[in-house]
Every structure is written in structure tokens, then in C-alpha cells.
Design a protein around this motif. Structure first.
Motif, PDB file in Angstrom:
ATOM      1  N   ALA A 170     -14.964 -31.684 -49.418  1.00  0.00           N
ATOM      2  CA  ALA A 170     -14.311 -30.405 -49.094  1.00  0.00           C
ATOM      3  C   ALA A 170     -13.621 -29.863 -50.346  1.00  0.00           C
ATOM      4  O   ALA A 170     -13.499 -30.559 -51.356  1.00  0.00           O
ATOM      5  N   ARG A 171     -13.167 -28.614 -50.242  1.00  0.00           N
ATOM      6  CA  ARG A 171     -12.572 -27.953 -51.415  1.00  0.00           C
ATOM      7  C   ARG A 171     -11.061 -27.788 -51.214  1.00  0.00           C
ATOM      8  O   ARG A 171     -10.642 -27.044 -50.321  1.00  0.00           O
ATOM      9  N   PRO A 172     -10.251 -28.498 -52.022  1.00  0.00           N
ATOM     10  CA  PRO A 172      -8.807 -28.274 -51.919  1.00  0.00           C
ATOM     11  C   PRO A 172      -8.461 -26.886 -52.440  1.00  0.00           C
ATOM     12  O   PRO A 172      -8.977 -26.467 -53.473  1.00  0.00           O
ATOM     13  N   VAL A 173      -7.624 -26.169 -51.712  1.00  0.00           N
ATOM     14  CA  VAL A 173      -7.175 -24.843 -52.146  1.00  0.00           C
ATOM     15  C   VAL A 173      -5.664 -24.941 -52.378  1.00  0.00           C
ATOM     16  O   VAL A 173      -4.875 -24.871 -51.427  1.00  0.00           O
ATOM     17  N   PRO A 174      -5.246 -25.157 -53.644  1.00  0.00           N
ATOM     18  CA  PRO A 174      -3.810 -25.284 -53.887  1.00  0.00           C
ATOM     19  C   PRO A 174      -3.124 -23.934 -53.782  1.00  0.00           C
ATOM     20  O   PRO A 174      -3.666 -22.933 -54.230  1.00  0.00           O
ATOM     21  N   VAL A 175      -1.965 -23.889 -53.151  1.00  0.00           N
ATOM     22  CA  VAL A 175      -1.163 -22.658 -53.179  1.00  0.00           C
ATOM     23  C   VAL A 175       0.194 -23.021 -53.783  1.00  0.00           C
ATOM     24  O   VAL A 175       0.779 -24.055 -53.448  1.00  0.00           O
ATOM     25  N   ALA A 176       0.668 -22.155 -54.702  1.00  0.00           N
ATOM     26  CA  ALA A 176       1.867 -22.499 -55.472  1.00  0.00           C
ATOM     27  C   ALA A 176       3.123 -22.437 -54.606  1.00  0.00           C
ATOM     28  O   ALA A 176       3.203 -21.647 -53.659  1.00  0.00           O
ATOM     29  N   LEU A 177       4.086 -23.285 -54.928  1.00  0.00           N
ATOM     30  CA  LEU A 177       5.399 -23.184 -54.299  1.00  0.00           C
ATOM     31  C   LEU A 177       6.119 -21.987 -54.911  1.00  0.00           C
ATOM     32  O   LEU A 177       5.783 -21.549 -56.010  1.00  0.00           O
ATOM     33  N   THR A 178       7.103 -21.463 -54.203  1.00  0.00           N
ATOM     34  CA  THR A 178       7.954 -20.399 -54.738  1.00  0.00           C
ATOM     35  C   THR A 178       9.342 -21.000 -54.930  1.00  0.00           C
ATOM     36  O   THR A 178       9.943 -21.470 -53.952  1.00  0.00           O
ATOM     37  N   ASP A 179       9.834 -20.996 -56.161  1.00  0.00           N
ATOM     38  CA  ASP A 179      11.143 -21.605 -56.455  1.00  0.00           C
ATOM     39  C   ASP A 179      11.242 -23.022 -55.873  1.00  0.00           C
ATOM     40  O   ASP A 179      12.235 -23.362 -55.224  1.00  0.00           O
ATOM     41  N   PHE A 180      10.198 -23.794 -56.066  1.00  0.00           N
ATOM     42  CA  PHE A 180      10.156 -25.196 -55.629  1.00  0.00           C
ATOM     43  C   PHE A 180      10.194 -25.355 -54.106  1.00  0.00           C
ATOM     44  O   PHE A 180      10.488 -26.429 -53.602  1.00  0.00           O
ATOM     45  N   ARG A 181       9.912 -24.274 -53.396  1.00  0.00           N
ATOM     46  CA  ARG A 181       9.871 -24.374 -51.923  1.00  0.00           C
ATOM     47  C   ARG A 181       8.500 -23.956 -51.418  1.00  0.00           C
ATOM     48  O   ARG A 181       7.869 -23.058 -51.996  1.00  0.00           O
ATOM     49  N   ILE A 182       8.062 -24.572 -50.325  1.00  0.00           N
ATOM     50  CA  ILE A 182       6.805 -24.172 -49.702  1.00  0.00           C
ATOM     51  C   ILE A 182       7.002 -22.788 -49.098  1.00  0.00           C
ATOM     52  O   ILE A 182       8.004 -22.527 -48.425  1.00  0.00           O
ATOM     53  N   ASP A 183       6.025 -21.915 -49.369  1.00  0.00           N
ATOM     54  CA  ASP A 183       6.120 -20.527 -48.921  1.00  0.00           C
ATOM     55  C   ASP A 183       5.029 -20.307 -47.863  1.00  0.00           C
ATOM     56  O   ASP A 183       3.838 -20.299 -48.178  1.00  0.00           O
ATOM     57  N   VAL A 184       5.434 -20.155 -46.608  1.00  0.00           N
ATOM     58  CA  VAL A 184       4.436 -20.102 -45.531  1.00  0.00           C
ATOM     59  C   VAL A 184       3.560 -18.848 -45.645  1.00  0.00           C
ATOM     60  O   VAL A 184       2.386 -18.863 -45.249  1.00  0.00           O
ATOM     61  N   GLU A 185       4.109 -17.788 -46.221  1.00  0.00           N
ATOM     62  CA  GLU A 185       3.320 -16.561 -46.361  1.00  0.00           C
ATOM     63  C   GLU A 185       2.124 -16.785 -47.300  1.00  0.00           C
ATOM     64  O   GLU A 185       1.016 -16.328 -47.015  1.00  0.00           O
ATOM     65  N   THR A 186       2.339 -17.521 -48.399  1.00  0.00           N
ATOM     66  CA  THR A 186       1.225 -17.769 -49.336  1.00  0.00           C
ATOM     67  C   THR A 186       0.161 -18.663 -48.677  1.00  0.00           C
ATOM     68  O   THR A 186      -1.016 -18.567 -48.992  1.00  0.00           O
ATOM     69  N   ILE A 187       0.609 -19.522 -47.771  1.00  0.00           N
ATOM     70  CA  ILE A 187      -0.377 -20.351 -47.047  1.00  0.00           C
ATOM     71  C   ILE A 187      -1.262 -19.442 -46.199  1.00  0.00           C
ATOM     72  O   ILE A 187      -2.501 -19.534 -46.234  1.00  0.00           O
ATOM     73  N   LEU A 188      -0.635 -18.532 -45.466  1.00  0.00           N
ATOM     74  CA  LEU A 188      -1.408 -17.646 -44.584  1.00  0.00           C
ATOM     75  C   LEU A 188      -2.365 -16.769 -45.396  1.00  0.00           C
ATOM     76  O   LEU A 188      -3.501 -16.520 -44.976  1.00  0.00           O
ATOM     77  N   GLN A 189      -1.912 -16.346 -46.586  1.00  0.00           N
ATOM     78  CA  GLN A 189      -2.780 -15.510 -47.423  1.00  0.00           C
ATOM     79  C   GLN A 189      -4.002 -16.279 -47.927  1.00  0.00           C
ATOM     80  O   GLN A 189      -5.027 -15.692 -48.239  1.00  0.00           O
ATOM     81  N   ALA A 190      -3.882 -17.601 -48.020  1.00  0.00           N
ATOM     82  CA  ALA A 190      -4.998 -18.405 -48.557  1.00  0.00           C
ATOM     83  C   ALA A 190      -6.035 -18.763 -47.485  1.00  0.00           C
ATOM     84  O   ALA A 190      -7.092 -19.320 -47.802  1.00  0.00           O
ATOM     85  N   VAL A 191      -5.745 -18.449 -46.232  1.00  0.00           N
ATOM     86  CA  VAL A 191      -6.679 -18.811 -45.149  1.00  0.00           C
ATOM     87  C   VAL A 191      -7.982 -18.026 -45.294  1.00  0.00           C
ATOM     88  O   VAL A 191      -7.982 -16.828 -45.570  1.00  0.00           O
ATOM     89  N   SER A 192      -9.108 -18.750 -45.161  1.00  0.00           N
ATOM     90  CA  SER A 192     -10.420 -18.074 -45.159  1.00  0.00           C
ATOM     91  C   SER A 192     -11.218 -18.600 -43.962  1.00  0.00           C
ATOM     92  O   SER A 192     -10.743 -19.484 -43.239  1.00  0.00           O
ATOM     93  N   SER A 193     -12.436 -18.099 -43.818  1.00  0.00           N
ATOM     94  CA  SER A 193     -13.251 -18.569 -42.683  1.00  0.00           C
ATOM     95  C   SER A 193     -13.654 -20.032 -42.888  1.00  0.00           C
ATOM     96  O   SER A 193     -14.143 -20.676 -41.957  1.00  0.00           O
ATOM     97  N   CYS A 194     -13.476 -20.565 -44.107  1.00  0.00           N
ATOM     98  CA  CYS A 194     -13.836 -21.970 -44.372  1.00  0.00           C
ATOM     99  C   CYS A 194     -12.647 -22.922 -44.210  1.00  0.00           C
ATOM    100  O   CYS A 194     -12.815 -24.141 -44.302  1.00  0.00           O
ATOM    101  N   THR A 195     -11.440 -22.383 -43.992  1.00  0.00           N
ATOM    102  CA  THR A 195     -10.265 -23.264 -43.918  1.00  0.00           C
ATOM    103  C   THR A 195     -10.365 -24.166 -42.689  1.00  0.00           C
ATOM    104  O   THR A 195     -10.583 -23.694 -41.571  1.00  0.00           O
TER     105      THR A 195
END
Ligand SMILES: Cc1ncc(COP(=O)(O)O)c(C=O)c1O
Length: 376
Positions: free
Chosen positions: A145-170
Motif C-alpha cells: 500500500a502507499r503511505p500518504v504522510p500529512v504534516a503536523l501543524t505546530d507539532f500537533r495532528i491537524d484533523v483538517e489536513t487528514i480530511l483533505q488527504a482522503v482519496s478514493s484509494c484511502t
């Protein structure tokens, strides 16, 4: 490919037979910080080494767990209960779920691997807020499978960036809460927001390896979101606050269908007899884990003061480790600490070159750490 080409012809032939996803994995090559204490001592030529690199409980397991494990020694000729029903029942009763909603695994590591094994096919995508624990990426790669890294914001997990990274393959989102190596956490509102918006056919796997250390009531608890989401998996371990890292016991909690998928994927005797007995006794010894949490909180505060007096800063942590900004090349500080017999985790593996991740050790060990840091 370069790495494969440097192997002897015989090894290359065998590697050629392996699935491509496996042939391309990097084998785990332990660095100094990954060695067991005895090997560390030999490597450094020192009798006394303070190991603050693995987020282990410096006080060890509950005496009740030790007694329970000793009692099992004479029974090692007999296979253990393959599902670990006594331990599953005890966990389920306290967490107010059904025993069928709990699976025992050979550490949280195995559960991460089983999640990937059960759900991923080549081409699937796995969202991983990064930097974080390495096994989400490694297990995803092992399945092609393909890991899709999403960056933290100010060292915190940002749930919005997770949602933006969702694709039909997630297929899976791995969320480490509180996160390793930052020690930061997401709130219940953030988790609920993510959990409600993430498409239902994606497995949301929340790794709560450090949840038992949390004292801030605003930190999210996967269990509180379980009712709203079918495909939510909570990953826990006995390796941290319970001090049973080498006993290799982890567990997962979800709804029955997801646990059923994982039960099909696991080996029949994945959690050994000694580990099951130790984990059960430790689970029941609430006074011990409460004491461990209190000690950790006090020692973590002490570590903060030591970092401040060395002119360093840190990310506030809810775990048994602290990510310290040493305000200079962290490799040099790592070396100075190692020369003094103190091993911490370099931030370089996480792409953080000014940071060190330091396990909250015993107070006397932290005092020694503070002395060296002030000279850096
Ligand atoms: C976030 C996280 N998950 C899982 C693990 C692995 O735990 P276990 O010892 O239960 O395999 C670790 C170990 O350090 C960890 O930091």
C-alpha cells in the motif's frame, strides 16, 4: 534496488522470490538507541547506562504481575488459551464493551501489522500524520500500500489536513493519540469531527499506546467515539504504563465485525501464557498504574524544569516522553549524552534535527541528564 544489488547472488535469488513489497522493505537495523540495556552497556563500555530512548516504564512491572508470571513458568509445556478470554473479559468489563469487541495481540506492533494485513491491498492509500510512530508506514509498505504522510501543524495532528488527504484509494487512517514523538494530543471535538466526516469505508485506527499517562481531560478517547463509527479501531498496549514491554501484550477494541476480521488474520497463539498472566494481574492492579501515572507526571514536570534551566524548550507532553528542542544540532547533544552514559532518541529519524525525544525516567536519572544538558 541498490541495496538488493549489493547482496550475494544467493541472497538476491531468495529476495527475488519474496513479494516485491517485502523485498523492498528496509530490515530493522538497530542503532545505539535501539539496543537492549545490556548491549548498550557493552557498546559504550560503561557499567551504568541510563536508557531514555524507548519510552519504557523505568519502575518495571507491578509486583503482582511478576508473581502471576512466575506462577506460569511451570505450565509452559501447555499451550495457553488462544484468545486469552480471561484477559479479554477483564478488559471488556472495565471499558464497558463486550469481550468479543476485544482482540489480544503480540504488542501493539502486531495489531498495527494485522490491521494492515487484514485491510490493505496493493495500491491502497494509508493516511499517516507525520512525524509519528514508524510502524504504520512500515506495515503499509509491507502490504504494497502507499503511505500518504500529512504534516503536523505546530507539532500537533491537524484533523483538517487528514480530511483533505482522503482519496478514493484511502483505506486506513492511522492516528497516534497522544502522538509519538511529539507527546501532543487531539481533543475529543477534533476526533469526533474527524470520525464523523471520514467516509465510512475507511478504517480509523487510533493508537493509544500512551493514553494511560494522560491527565488532561480534554484529550480525546477513542472509546468515546466508538458509538458513532463502525470502522474505528483503538490500539492499546501493556508495554508502557504497565511496564510489560518484553511480555509483548497489546489489545484492540472495536465493533465485533472489525475485530472478527482481525481475529481471522492473527496466528492462533499470538500472545504467550506468561504475557497473558502478567497483563491480567497488572490490569487488575489499578493502584499500581495510578502510582505510575502520578510518578510520571511529577517526573515530567521535573524534566521540563531541567530543560528550561539548560536553555532548551519542549513540546508540552501528555506521555512518558518529551520532545525537547535543544536549540543546536541535536546530534552533538546526543553524542555528549551518550559519552555520559545517557541514551535518548535522536529527532533525526523523524526529520527533526534540533530535537531529542527523552523518556521520562526516574528522578535521579533525570537529575544526571540535567547536569549534562547544562554543559551542552
Ligand atoms: C505509538 C506507539 N505504538 C505502538 C508501540 C509498540 O508497542 P508494543 O510494545 O505494544 O508493540 C509503540 C512503542 O514504542 C509506540 O510508541
Amino acid at each position: 534496488m541498490d541495496r538488493i544489488n549489493t547482496f550475494s547472488a544467493r541472497q538476491t535469488a531468495a529476495l527475488g522470490l519474496a513479494r516485491p513489497a517485502v523485498a523492498h522493505l528496509q530490515p530493522f537495523e538497530p542503532e545505539l538507541a535501539d539496543l537492549p540495556l545490556e548491549k548498550m552497556k557493552a557498546e559504550l563500555g560503561q557499567d551504568r547506562v541510563i536508557k531514555l530512548s524507548f519510552n519504557e516504564n523505568p519502575y518495571g512491572p507491578s509486583p503482582r504481575a511478576v508473581e502471576a508470571m512466575q506462577r506460569e513458568l511451570t505450565q509452559l509445556h501447555l499451550y495457553q488459551d488462544s484468545k486469552g478470554d480471561d484477559l479479554r473479559r477483564a478488559i471488556a468489563a472495565d471499558l464497558e464493551v463486550e469481550p468479543e469487541q476485544v482482540i489480544l495481540t503480540n504488542g501493539a506492533d502486531e495489531l498495527i501489522f494485522l490491521t494492515a494485513f487484514a485491510f490493505l491491498e496493493p495500491g491502497d492509500e494509508v493516511i499517516i500524520p507525520t512525524p509519528t510512530f514508524g510502524q504504520y508506514r512500515a506495515s503499509s509498505l509491507a502490504m504494497g500500500a502507499r503511505p500518504v504522510p500529512v504534516a503536523l501543524t505546530d507539532f500537533r495532528i491537524d484533523v483538517e489536513t487528514i480530511l483533505q488527504a482522503v482519496s478514493s484509494c484511502t483505506k486506513i487512517v492511522f492516528l497516534c493519540n497522544p502522538n509519538n514523538p511529539t507527546g501532543s494530543f487531539i481533543s475529543q471535538e477534533e476526533l469526533d469531527y474527524l470520525s464523523r466526516r471520514l467516509p465510512e469505508n475507511i478504517v480509523l485506527a487510533i493508537d493509544e499506546a500512551y493514553i494511560d499517562y494522560v491527565t488532561d481531560p480534554s484529550c480525546a478517547l477513542g472509546l468515546r467515539s466508538l458509538a458513532h463509527r463502525e470502522n474505528l479501531l483503538i490500539i492499546r498496549t501493556f508495554s508502557k504504563i504497565h511496564g510489560l514491554a518484553a511480555a509483548r501484550v497489546g489489545f484492540g477494541i472495536s465493533h465485533v465485525p472489525l475485530i472478527e476480521a482481525l481475529q481471522r488474520a492473527r496466528l492462533p497463539f499470538n500472545v504467550n501464557r506468561i504475557g497473558q498472566a502478567g497483563a491480567l494481574a497488572s490490569w487488575q492492579d489499578k493502584a499500581y498504574t495510578d502510582t505510575m501515572r502520578e510518578l510520571n507526571t511529577a517526573n515530567r514536570e521535573y524534566l521540563y524544569t531541567l530543560l528550561e534551566s539548560a536553555g532548551m524548550s519542549y513540546i508540552p507532553s501528555q506521555t512518558n516522553f518529551v520532545l525537547a528542542d535543544v536549540k543546536q544540532d541535536a546530534a552533538a547533544v546526543f553524542r555528549q549524552l551518550a559519552e555520559a552514559g545517557i541514551i535518548v532518541r535522536s529527532g533525526a529519524g523523524y526529520g527533526l534535527y534540533r530535537h531529542l525525544r527523552i523518556t521520562v525516567g526516574r528522578k535521579e536519572d533525570l537529575t544526571r541528564l540535567g547536569e549534562v544538558l547544562r554543559r551542552c
